[in-house]
Design a protein around this motif. Structure first.
Motif, short mmCIF file in Angstrom:
data_model
loop_
_atom_site.label_atom_id
_atom_site.label_comp_id
_atom_site.label_asym_id
_atom_site.label_seq_id
_atom_site.Cartn_x
_atom_site.Cartn_y
_atom_site.Cartn_z
N ILE A 1 0.81 -1.42 -0.03
CA ILE A 1 -0.13 0.13 -0.15
C ILE A 1 0.92 1.32 0.01
CG2 ILE A 1 -1.99 -1.27 1.14
CD1 ILE A 1 -0.93 0.43 3.70
N SER A 2 2.09 1.29 -0.10
CA SER A 2 3.16 2.33 0.18
C SER A 2 2.74 3.02 -1.33
CB SER A 2 4.42 1.83 0.29
OG SER A 2 4.93 1.19 -0.77
N VAL A 3 3.13 4.38 -1.08
CA VAL A 3 3.22 5.35 -2.01
C VAL A 3 4.57 6.16 -2.22
CG1 VAL A 3 2.07 7.49 -2.86
CG2 VAL A 3 0.70 5.97 -1.86
N PRO A 4 5.12 6.22 -3.42
CA PRO A 4 6.28 6.98 -3.55
C PRO A 4 6.34 8.19 -2.82
CG PRO A 4 5.79 6.08 -5.62
CD PRO A 4 4.47 5.68 -4.95
N GLU A 5 7.53 8.44 -2.42
CA GLU A 5 7.74 9.92 -1.49
C GLU A 5 7.13 11.17 -2.52
OE1 GLU A 5 8.24 12.04 1.92
OE2 GLU A 5 8.73 9.88 1.74
N SER A 6 7.37 11.08 -3.55
CA SER A 6 7.15 12.25 -4.50
C SER A 6 5.56 12.38 -4.77
CB SER A 6 7.91 11.93 -5.89
OG SER A 6 7.46 10.84 -6.66
N GLU A 7 4.97 11.28 -4.52
CA GLU A 7 3.51 11.43 -4.81
C GLU A 7 2.57 11.46 -3.59
OE1 GLU A 7 2.17 7.67 -7.08
OE2 GLU A 7 4.03 8.01 -8.51
N ARG A 8 3.31 11.42 -2.33
CA ARG A 8 2.69 11.55 -1.02
C ARG A 8 1.88 12.54 -1.08
NH1 ARG A 8 6.57 8.27 3.11
NH2 ARG A 8 6.62 6.24 2.11
#
Length: 271
Positions: A128-135
């Motif tokens: 369920i993680s989201v890339p830092e740039s998309e958070r």
């Protein structure tokens, strides 16, 4: 005892040779080679486990048990170290080996389940993680001004963007009577409070003039009626009647939101 890197590499080479001998059913030769690997690196549990299996093939059960015991100790020590370091995937592999060698050991079973649970949690978080740039914060997607207030709502209301003390008093009275605040106003309070806190440093100095009183309020933990009682005893917070809250406004009690919203609103008014 610290082992030289060259010894570790050489031990791996000899272990691979021993594995080839084992596959060819040359168990005596395999035992000799595993022994050489152990002499170079006795901390590798794999060597002990493999030699134990080779002894078993030759029906040398006493030696097999001794080597299996050493293997269990090695896997267990390394697995426990990985577990303490939070390296759950590595710990899982070691405790799986311990469980395989010693299936009825209760402590190994407990440690294995602990590792399996931690690894499952890691896999879920990765899924369920989201890339830092998309958070993006959920707060950035909320526009409380677009939320309609139904005509039948009779609770406390904020007119425009200005929060008043009358609103806070009305809201606390509604909470005392087990009534709810409309979500538009709850969002408005939280978002305004978030904006104010983000502008503040993590540590704030407070000056209390000589002769003035400061009420220090301990953890209320969702006990709204305790909070109301404090305000009734000491008066509502104001510039002339300052409060210092230690935090822990929520959890445990049944009225976490009811605790947090009035405190937030009073802070917004005073600042």
């Amino acid at each position: 005892m610290e082992i030289e890197g060259s010894d570790v590499s050489r031990a791996e080479e000899i272990k691979n040779q021993a594995n080839e001998a084992f596959k060819a059913h040359r168990y005596g030769q395999a035992i000799d080679l595993y022994t050489q690997a152990i002499e170079l690196n006795s901390q590798n549990a794999v060597y002990w486990a493999n030699r134990s299996l080779a002894h078993t093939k030759l029906e040398e059960y006493g030696s097999a048990i001794q080597d299996a015991t050493k293997a269990i100790e090695g896997y267990y020590r390394r697995g426990a170290a990985y577990l303490a370091m939070g390296k759950f995937k590595e710990a899982l592999k070691d405790f799986q080996q311990v469980k395989r060698i010693c299936p009825n050991d209760p402590d190994a079973t407990k440690k294995l389940k602990e590792c399996e649970k931690a690894v499952m949690k890691l896999k879920f978080e990765e899924a369920i993680s989201v890339p830092e740039s998309e958070r993006r914060s959920v707060a950035d997607s909320i526009d409380y001004r677009t939320i309609k207030v139904e005509p039948q709502y009779l609770g406390a209301k904020i007119e425009g963007d200005v929060v008043t003390l009358d609103f806070v008093k009305k809201m606390m009275d509604d909470f005392k009577n087990q009534k709810c605040l409309h979500k538009r106003y709850a969002f408005q309070i939280v978002l305004q409070m978030r904006e104010m806190l983000q502008a503040l440093p993590s540590l704030v100095d407070i000056n209390v003039p000589d002769g003035s009183l400061l009420t220090v309020c301990g953890d209320v933990h969702g006990q709204f009626y305790d909070l109301i009682n404090i305000f009734e005893l000491n008066g509502l917070p104001s510039e002339e009647n300052p409060y210092l809250f230690n935090g822990d406004f929520v959890d445990r009690g049944s009225f976490s939101v009811e605790d947090l919203l009035p405190i937030s609103m009073i802070y917004i008014i005073l600042v």
